[in-house]
Design a protein around this motif. Structure first.
Motif, PDB file in Angstrom:
ATOM      1  N   LYS A  18       0.833  -1.203   0.000  1.00  0.00           N
ATOM      2  CA  LYS A  18       0.000   0.000   0.000  1.00  0.00           C
ATOM      3  C   LYS A  18       0.873   1.260   0.000  1.00  0.00           C
ATOM      4  O   LYS A  18       0.684   2.140  -0.813  1.00  0.00           O
ATOM      5  CB  LYS A  18      -0.921  -0.015   1.220  1.00  0.00           C
ATOM      6  N   GLN A  19       1.821   1.313   0.940  1.00  0.00           N
ATOM      7  CA  GLN A  19       2.682   2.496   1.037  1.00  0.00           C
ATOM      8  C   GLN A  19       3.886   2.199   1.923  1.00  0.00           C
ATOM      9  O   GLN A  19       3.919   1.213   2.635  1.00  0.00           O
ATOM     10  CB  GLN A  19       1.918   3.686   1.606  1.00  0.00           C
ATOM     11  N   THR A  20       4.847   3.094   1.877  1.00  0.00           N
ATOM     12  CA  THR A  20       5.986   3.058   2.797  1.00  0.00           C
ATOM     13  C   THR A  20       6.046   4.381   3.533  1.00  0.00           C
ATOM     14  O   THR A  20       5.585   5.411   3.035  1.00  0.00           O
ATOM     15  CB  THR A  20       7.332   2.843   2.066  1.00  0.00           C
ATOM     16  N   HIS A  21       6.593   4.312   4.682  1.00  0.00           N
ATOM     17  CA  HIS A  21       6.812   5.516   5.489  1.00  0.00           C
ATOM     18  C   HIS A  21       8.273   5.473   5.913  1.00  0.00           C
ATOM     19  O   HIS A  21       8.698   4.537   6.601  1.00  0.00           O
ATOM     20  CB  HIS A  21       5.893   5.521   6.712  1.00  0.00           C
ATOM     21  N   CYS A  22       9.061   6.437   5.500  1.00  0.00           N
ATOM     22  CA  CYS A  22      10.505   6.437   5.781  1.00  0.00           C
ATOM     23  C   CYS A  22      10.911   7.725   6.479  1.00  0.00           C
ATOM     24  O   CYS A  22      10.429   8.811   6.143  1.00  0.00           O
ATOM     25  CB  CYS A  22      11.296   6.321   4.479  1.00  0.00           C
ATOM     26  N   ILE A  23      11.817   7.574   7.437  1.00  0.00           N
ATOM     27  CA  ILE A  23      12.397   8.728   8.119  1.00  0.00           C
ATOM     28  C   ILE A  23      13.914   8.609   8.017  1.00  0.00           C
ATOM     29  O   ILE A  23      14.495   7.589   8.404  1.00  0.00           O
ATOM     30  CB  ILE A  23      11.977   8.780   9.605  1.00  0.00           C
ATOM     31  N   PHE A  24      14.536   9.628   7.489  1.00  0.00           N
ATOM     32  CA  PHE A  24      15.985   9.712   7.434  1.00  0.00           C
ATOM     33  C   PHE A  24      16.412  10.780   8.426  1.00  0.00           C
ATOM     34  O   PHE A  24      15.867  11.884   8.429  1.00  0.00           O
ATOM     35  CB  PHE A  24      16.464  10.102   6.028  1.00  0.00           C
ATOM     36  N   THR A  25      17.395  10.450   9.270  1.00  0.00           N
ATOM     37  CA  THR A  25      17.880  11.393  10.269  1.00  0.00           C
ATOM     38  C   THR A  25      19.374  11.596  10.077  1.00  0.00           C
ATOM     39  O   THR A  25      20.133  10.618   9.988  1.00  0.00           O
ATOM     40  CB  THR A  25      17.618  10.855  11.695  1.00  0.00           C
ATOM     41  N   ASP A  26      19.799  12.836  10.003  1.00  0.00           N
ATOM     42  CA  ASP A  26      21.217  13.167   9.885  1.00  0.00           C
ATOM     43  C   ASP A  26      21.886  12.897  11.234  1.00  0.00           C
ATOM     44  O   ASP A  26      21.559  13.526  12.239  1.00  0.00           O
ATOM     45  CB  ASP A  26      21.376  14.629   9.481  1.00  0.00           C
ATOM     46  N   ILE A  27      22.796  11.932  11.275  1.00  0.00           N
ATOM     47  CA  ILE A  27      23.498  11.577  12.520  1.00  0.00           C
ATOM     48  C   ILE A  27      24.987  11.900  12.448  1.00  0.00           C
ATOM     49  O   ILE A  27      25.778  11.405  13.236  1.00  0.00           O
ATOM     50  CB  ILE A  27      23.290  10.089  12.880  1.00  0.00           C
ATOM     51  N   THR A  28      25.362  12.756  11.494  1.00  0.00           N
ATOM     52  CA  THR A  28      26.779  13.082  11.297  1.00  0.00           C
ATOM     53  C   THR A  28      27.406  13.641  12.565  1.00  0.00           C
ATOM     54  O   THR A  28      28.472  13.177  13.001  1.00  0.00           O
ATOM     55  CB  THR A  28      26.934  14.085  10.135  1.00  0.00           C
ATOM     56  N   GLU A  29      26.774  14.631  13.180  1.00  0.00           N
ATOM     57  CA  GLU A  29      27.346  15.251  14.381  1.00  0.00           C
ATOM     58  C   GLU A  29      27.376  14.279  15.553  1.00  0.00           C
ATOM     59  O   GLU A  29      28.330  14.256  16.330  1.00  0.00           O
ATOM     60  CB  GLU A  29      26.582  16.526  14.750  1.00  0.00           C
TER      61      GLU A  29
END
Length: 167
Positions: A18-29
């Motif tokens: 049906k769908q995807t739900h994605c969260i990308f979080t910048d963890i560089t620091e």
């Protein structure tokens, strides 16, 4: 940049996509801070090994005793084989010094003042090491109950003999 990915896939009642739900979080620091912290911990371990000094902490709430690696090295004890407790610690002290060390510890708690004491360790092979032990208590919000005591130990055997180097 470094990213953390968290995703979920949703399906309809027939099990079809049906769908995807994605969260990308910048963890560089965060990753950089972790590397800096790890490098700092390694430098501290190296400094403790060179100075033959280690940190300890006894939590009175959980009765857990924590030693830094340098204290295990000073006591010549393998931490996987050592049931770390205050009683086990006292067992490693030279029998002639045990009461005096225990008294300094308990008096420090009673007086609510730091302590410093020189004493000997008795190694399993009969060798004796001289150490200096320091500690101070931390108390609960009521100001009376000790929460934990922390301190350090430093090997000073050769230094005491005037050889200019600690063991």
């Amino acid at each position: 940049i470094l990213v953390s990915f968290n995703g979920k896939v949703a399906h309809d009642d027939q099990g079809r996509f049906k769908q995807t739900h994605c969260i990308f979080t910048d963890i560089t620091e965060r990753r950089r801070a972790e590397v800096v912290l790890q490098e700092s911990e390694e430098r501290l371990k190296e400094a403790q090994a060179i100075a033959r000094i280690g940190r300890w902490e006894l939590n009175f709430i959980t009765n857990a005793l924590h030693w830094s690696e340098s204290i295990y090295d000073l006591f010549e004890i393998n931490h996987s084989e050592f049931g770390i407790s205050y009683e086990a610690f006292l067992g490693a002290i030279h029998p002639s010094d045990r009461d005096r060390v225990n008294q300094a510890f308990t008096q420090s708690l009673a007086d609510r003042k730091p302590y410093e004491i020189s004493h000997r360790l008795l190694m399993p092979d009969g060798r004796v090491k001289n150490v200096i032990s320091q500690g101070r208590g931390q108390y609960g919000s009521d100001g009376e109950s000790p929460r934990f005591m922390s301190g350090c130990k430093q090997g000073v055997s050769k230094h005491r003999r005037g050889e200019g180097e600690c063991t």
